[in-house]
Design an enzyme around this catalytic site. Structure first.
Site, PDB file in Angstrom:
ATOM      1  N   ASP A  89      -3.190  -8.322   5.132  1.00 17.13           N
ATOM      2  CA  ASP A  89      -4.718  -8.131   4.842  1.00 17.13           C
ATOM      3  C   ASP A  89      -5.127  -7.357   6.097  1.00 17.13           C
ATOM      4  O   ASP A  89      -5.221  -8.199   7.136  1.00 17.13           O
ATOM      5  CB  ASP A  89      -5.345  -9.253   4.452  1.00 17.13           C
ATOM      6  CG  ASP A  89      -6.752  -9.039   4.058  1.00 17.13           C
ATOM      7  OD1 ASP A  89      -7.443  -8.351   4.669  1.00 17.13           O
ATOM      8  OD2 ASP A  89      -7.126  -9.671   2.875  1.00 17.13           O
ATOM      9  N   HIS A  90      -5.252  -6.359   6.215  1.00 11.83           N
ATOM     10  CA  HIS A  90      -5.644  -5.535   7.777  1.00 11.83           C
ATOM     11  C   HIS A  90      -6.933  -6.136   8.512  1.00 11.83           C
ATOM     12  O   HIS A  90      -7.228  -6.196   9.434  1.00 11.83           O
ATOM     13  CB  HIS A  90      -5.344  -4.103   7.423  1.00 11.83           C
ATOM     14  CG  HIS A  90      -6.696  -3.505   7.098  1.00 11.83           C
ATOM     15  ND1 HIS A  90      -7.038  -3.294   5.662  1.00 11.83           N
ATOM     16  CD2 HIS A  90      -7.800  -2.741   7.563  1.00 11.83           C
ATOM     17  CE1 HIS A  90      -8.096  -2.767   5.478  1.00 11.83           C
ATOM     18  NE2 HIS A  90      -8.570  -2.406   6.571  1.00 11.83           N
TER      19      HIS A  90
ATOM     20  N   HIS B 250     -10.047  -8.892   1.658  1.00 13.07           N
ATOM     21  CA  HIS B 250     -10.642  -8.680   2.969  1.00 13.07           C
ATOM     22  C   HIS B 250     -11.829  -9.818   2.856  1.00 13.07           C
ATOM     23  O   HIS B 250     -11.706 -10.513   4.044  1.00 13.07           O
ATOM     24  CB  HIS B 250     -11.127  -7.475   3.280  1.00 13.07           C
ATOM     25  CG  HIS B 250      -9.992  -6.448   2.800  1.00 13.07           C
ATOM     26  ND1 HIS B 250      -8.874  -6.452   3.343  1.00 13.07           N
ATOM     27  CD2 HIS B 250     -10.211  -5.287   2.514  1.00 13.07           C
ATOM     28  CE1 HIS B 250      -8.222  -5.472   3.079  1.00 13.07           C
ATOM     29  NE2 HIS B 250      -9.008  -4.643   2.609  1.00 13.07           N
TER      30      HIS B 250
HETATM   31  C1  BG6 Z   1      -9.088  -1.007   1.974  1.00 15.07           C
HETATM   32  C2  BG6 Z   1      -9.569  -0.508   0.788  1.00 15.07           C
HETATM   33  O1  BG6 Z   1      -8.157  -2.016   1.880  1.00 15.07           O
HETATM   34  O2  BG6 Z   1      -9.974  -1.204   3.026  1.00 15.07           O
HETATM   35  C3  BG6 Z   1     -10.378   0.732   1.000  1.00 15.07           C
HETATM   36  O3  BG6 Z   1      -8.782  -0.303  -0.155  1.00 15.07           O
HETATM   37  C4  BG6 Z   1     -11.569   0.333   2.170  1.00 15.07           C
HETATM   38  O4  BG6 Z   1     -11.347   1.062  -0.169  1.00 15.07           O
HETATM   39  C5  BG6 Z   1     -10.774   0.148   3.161  1.00 15.07           C
HETATM   40  O5  BG6 Z   1     -12.243   1.636   2.411  1.00 15.07           O
HETATM   41  C6  BG6 Z   1     -11.869  -0.553   4.612  1.00 15.07           C
HETATM   42  O6  BG6 Z   1     -11.317  -0.663   5.455  1.00 15.07           O
HETATM   43  P1  BG6 Z   1     -11.889  -0.812   6.945  1.00 15.07           P
HETATM   44  O7  BG6 Z   1     -11.052  -0.884   7.945  1.00 15.07           O
HETATM   45  O8  BG6 Z   1     -12.204   0.827   7.153  1.00 15.07           O
HETATM   46  O9  BG6 Z   1     -13.068  -1.445   7.004  1.00 15.07           O
END
Ligand code: BG6
Length: 508
Positions: free
Chosen positions: A202-203, A265
């Site tokens: 989960d980044h 997230h």
């Molecule tokens: C991803 C989603 O996991 O996270 C995308 O699938 C979203 O829809 C993205 O835009 C958002 O990531 P960050 O790091 O740009 O906030």
């Protein structure tokens, strides 16, 4: 006399620049020609190599459907690095060394023969590069392909650890598409390997400010004593994006913002904000603390879905002075789509710390501004007039935090003025903040799973949102799907809901 504070167990590794070095390994990237690999994963691996975090023996094996030669894969990788804002102008010497680590194997996920060829290539890189039989298999694939890839990897013995060598599996989100599929995938994976070798990505857990939550809450004395129902009125967690579905209409139609952003997230961020102190900083202790608080999250009943949740879908509008189409006009989206691109949920925890404190969690596409932040709003002091004390934790952009409080404006009259103590990573440290994927990939290479998601937590996330997905996905559903103009802050119903609770969204 100062009393000795009880100490938490030290983190598993000390980060002192490039002195953190993982053991050599072969990193097998399934889905190497995909969007995520090109935009995030390959640039992150390059940065790790550039900064000296990857031992010289480590290799990267791209595995994807296109029948590319290794040379073509290297050229495509070079192009991805050129395009990545994280890589800047590519350093020629670093690229030469990096490109020597790159290999490629065409891979049809369902072809046993392709896994056999991957096995041969892994043996070859063990011999030629010295990767010592250590392997990471990274699944950056559509969720429908995860189980098949795991089965082949397991049956061909590729994921088996031998002797001192190890093998780990990383699974990108989405992990399943609902509770049932997530459970089935967990069981399927555990048939071939135990949980200690599984890393669910989960980044958001790799973002600097999200990782900082542990330090902020538990290394300081000034926040934790106030972190409860006695002192906190409510918490807002917002993840607002200005982008739309960016050519992913087909995927997004079946997902919607609850599956795409909230179930994973934002619930992860919520768990870190709301959990009790972990008994130490080992991965297990942190996962246990997160799991315990999420177990106390109140279930969404039909009544709560009707009165405490809002969904919306963007119509046409203006973002930064540019006209943008509505969701239903995006490629791959049905003209009568009911998929939500905005959602707000009121989360409540039935535990002694948080009884009566709502956590408003919202996320949406095509909103006015890109911002992800947590706002902790405190209760009023006895002389309060006007703006309440707030702690703003800015996850992105402009990572940092601000504490807002009242001060007396200069002059004879006692007039309250709202001011802020503001900390910005950029100003204080002046260094580039590593991308979330860089941190998390290195953690996996080091065998540290603290910032990955454990099996029970991923299932709990699904369990919590399932009643909402079912209510909103039902064909007999009469709950409103409010439209909002692209470039706004989402449906007015979300502001009205907070107003009925006597509160307002922070949109400054
Ligand atoms: C991803 C989603 O996991 O996270 C995308 O699938 C979203 O829809 C993205 O835009 C958002 O990531 P960050 O790091 O740009 O906030």
């Amino acid at each position: 006399m100062q009393s000795a504070a009880p100490q938490m167990e030290a983190p598993q590794y000390e980060e002192t620049g490039a002195s953190v070095r993982a053991e050599p390994c072969a990193f097998v990237l399934f889905g190497a020609s995909g969007d995520l690999a090109r935009r995030k994963l390959l640039p992150a691996l390059y940065r790790l190599a550039l900064e000296g975090y990857l031992p010289p023996e480590s290799t990267i094996i791209g595995a994807a459907l296109p029948r590319l030669t290794p040379e073509q894969f290297r050229a495509a990788t070079r192009e991805s690095l050129e395009r990545s804002p994280e890589c800047g102008p590519v350093d020629e010497a670093a690229w030469r060394a990096f490109s020597r680590r790159l290999h490629y194997v065409p891979m049809d996920i369902s072809s046993a023969e392709d896994y056999r060829r991957l096995g041969l290539l892994l043996e070859q890189v063990d011999r030629e590069h010295g990767t010592r039989g250590n392997r990471i298999f990274y699944l950056s694939l559509a969720p429908s392909l995860h189980a098949e890839a795991v089965r082949h990897l397991g049956e061909t013995g590729l994921t088996r650890s031998r002797g001192r060598s190890w093998s780990r599996l990383v699974v990108e989100k989405p992990f399943g598409t609902d509770l049932e599929t997530a459970r089935a995938l967990n069981q399927h994976i555990h048939h071939y390997m135990d949980e200690s070798r599984v890393y669910r990505m989960d980044h958001y857990l790799g973002k600097e400010m999200v990782q900082n939550l542990l330090v902020l809450r538990f290394a300081n004395r000034i926040f934790e004593p106030l972190w409860d129902r006695e002192h906190i009125d409510h918490v807002q967690i917002t993840s607002a994006e200005t982008v739309g579905v960016e050519g992913r209409g087909g995927y997004y139609e079946g997902a919607g913002v609850v599956r795409d952003m909230l179930q994973n997230h934002l619930l992860q961020v919520l768990a870190l904000v709301a959990m009790e102190p972990p008994s130490n900083l080992s991965p297990e202790a942190v996962h246990d603390a997160k799991m315990r608080v999420m177990r106390s999250a109140r279930a969404f009943t039909p009544e709560r879905i009707r009165t405490e949740c809002v969904r919306g879908q963007y119509g046409p509008g203006q973002i930064a002075g540019r006209s943008v189409p509505g969701y239903r006009q995006e490629a791959g989206v049905a003209p009568d789509s009911r998929t939500e691109t905005f959602a707000m949920l009121t989360m409540r925890f039935d535990n002694p710390r948080w009884a009566g404190v709502p956590f408003y969690v919202r996320s949406g596409k095509r909103l006015e501004r890109r911002v992800t932040e947590v706002v902790v709003q405190f209760k009023d002091g006895p002389l309060a007039q006007g703006t309440p004390n707030q702690l703003h934790l800015r996850i992105q952009p402009d990572e940092g935090m601000a504490l807002r409080f009242a001060t007396k404006a200069p002059g004879r009259a006692v007039r309250h003025h709202d001011v802020a103590l503001d900390f910005r990573y950029g100003d204080t440290f002046g260094t580039r903040l590593a991308e979330a994927y860089e941190r998390l990939l290195l953690d996996c290479m080091l065998g540290v799973s603290t910032h990955y998601v454990r099996n029970d937590l991923v299932e709990r996330g699904w369990e919590l949102v399932m009643p909402i997905l079912e209510a909103w996905g039902s064909t007999h559903d009469e709950l409103p799907l409010s439209s909002y103009a692209a470039g706004s802050w989402g449906p007015t119903a979300a502001s009205r809901l907070l107003e009925t609770h006597g509160r307002r969204w922070n949109e400054t």
